[in-house]
Design an enzyme around this catalytic site. Structure first.
Site, PDB file in Angstrom:
ATOM      1  N   GLN A 283       0.739  -1.207   0.036  1.00  0.00           N
ATOM      2  CA  GLN A 283       0.077   0.047   0.018  1.00  0.00           C
ATOM      3  C   GLN A 283       0.838   1.276  -0.048  1.00  0.00           C
ATOM      4  OE1 GLN A 283      -3.717  -1.055   2.732  1.00  0.00           O
ATOM      5  NE2 GLN A 283      -1.960  -1.778   3.579  1.00  0.00           N
TER       6      GLN A 283
ATOM      7  N   VAL B 114       3.988   3.994  -1.249  1.00  0.00           N
ATOM      8  CA  VAL B 114       4.075   4.478  -2.583  1.00  0.00           C
ATOM      9  C   VAL B 114       5.520   5.020  -2.789  1.00  0.00           C
ATOM     10  CG1 VAL B 114       1.794   5.355  -3.011  1.00  0.00           C
ATOM     11  CG2 VAL B 114       3.386   6.990  -1.836  1.00  0.00           C
TER      12      VAL B 114
ATOM     13  N   HIS C  41      -0.988   1.511  -4.803  1.00  0.00           N
ATOM     14  CA  HIS C  41      -1.491   2.892  -4.790  1.00  0.00           C
ATOM     15  C   HIS C  41      -0.485   3.695  -5.573  1.00  0.00           C
ATOM     16  CE1 HIS C  41      -3.569   2.098  -0.498  1.00  0.00           C
ATOM     17  NE2 HIS C  41      -4.413   1.803  -1.554  1.00  0.00           N
TER      18      HIS C  41
ATOM     19  N   GLY D 283       0.073  -2.264  17.739  1.00  0.00           N
ATOM     20  CA  GLY D 283      -1.598  -1.646  17.648  1.00  0.00           C
ATOM     21  C   GLY D 283      -2.295  -2.545  17.076  1.00  0.00           C
TER      22      GLY D 283
END
Length: 276
Positions: A107, A109, A125, A252
């Site tokens: 994901q 770039v 992306h 997380g």
């Protein structure tokens, strides 16, 4: 070719997962590039650390929005454009060359997976190191535009700003109307980074390629992503629907916590270093 951990009888749970599956579909996110000096987007609870990124509608809507974007990008690119692969990128490249990875779907770039030597990569992306004309479709290197931006706005290099994700910089409280944005060299059209902005669709060919590789995968590894963006999360949803084991390596919460076979909360580079 054998990875070092394949010969080690004292494996971690992550190593056991990787070596139990020969065709991993790997999804990576911003957390894999933080050790390369590129900030991530979200905190441990999955909330934005800063204002959400530029939308396609805002960028195309006004010249002022584009000036704001390119002013921040000109400053941020000085750091982003010089980023280099870290241990995590190199470890995934080693895993691919050892025949363990079916596809690496990123994901990000930043192009750091390719720079580390990964070959079978889908940049979901897009890539920030390319610039596309929204009128004629001409594509040029981002480095070339950087020189044009600097030539048109030399005083802006003296502006102090904090580096932010995706080649951006936190630059506010200035008059962006003074910033000159160069047009396309071919048709004078609007130049946009060759990445998918929020509110913009991922090109169909990239999605189709990813689905085809998921058909051949026997497990999924998510590294450095909270999966809060649906364009990446949908592949995890489908992997779960198909009954594929899914491991997550992330600090997380993630959007897919209830779909995971294994969740490892460690820094990505630290955990993947075992595969070098």
């Amino acid at each position: 070719m054998n990875l070092p951990a394949e010969r080690d009888s004292h494996r971690t749970p992550l190593e056991d997962f990787v070596f139990a599956h020969k065709r991993l579909f790997v999804v990576t996110g911003a957390g894999i590039s933080t050790d390369s000096g590129i900030p991530d987007y979200r905190d441990g609870a999955g909330a934005w650390k800063r204002s959400p990124p530029m939308t396609l509608q805002a960028f195309m809507g006004t010249a002022l929005a584009r000036a704001r974007y390119w002013a921040r990008s000109m400053i941020g690119w000085q750091s982003f454009g010089s980023a280099r692969p870290n241990v995590a990128h190199r470890a995934l490249a080693a895993m691919e060359h050892a025949g363990r990875i079916e596809l690496l779907l990123t994901q990000n770039v930043d192009g750091l997976h390719e720079a580390a030597g990964s070959l079978n990569v889908v940049d979901l992306h897009g890539r920030l190191d390319r610039v596309r004309c929204m009128n004629c479709g001409d594509i040029r290197p981002r480095d070339a535009l950087q020189q044009r931006l600097i030539a048109a706005n030399p005083d802006w290099l003296e502006v102090s700003a904090t580096i932010a994700p995706d080649g951006d910089a936190d630059l506010d409280g200035v008059d962006f109307s003074r910033f000159n944005v160069p047009p396309c060299l071919v048709c004078d059209g609007i130049l946009k980074p060759d990445v998918v902005f929020f509110g913009e669709n991922v090109p169909r060919a990239r999605v189709d390629t990813a689905w085809a590789h998921l058909d051949r995968a026997d497990a999924m590894l998510v590294a450095g992503s909270s999966l809060m963006v649906y364009s990446g999360y949908r592949f995890v949803l489908e992997a779960s629907r198909r009954g594929l084991p899914i491991a997550s390596l992330n600090l997380g919460v993630t959007r897919a916590d209830d779909l995971l076979t294994m969740k490892i909360e460690r820094p990505v580079a630290e955990a993947l270093a075992a595969f070098l």
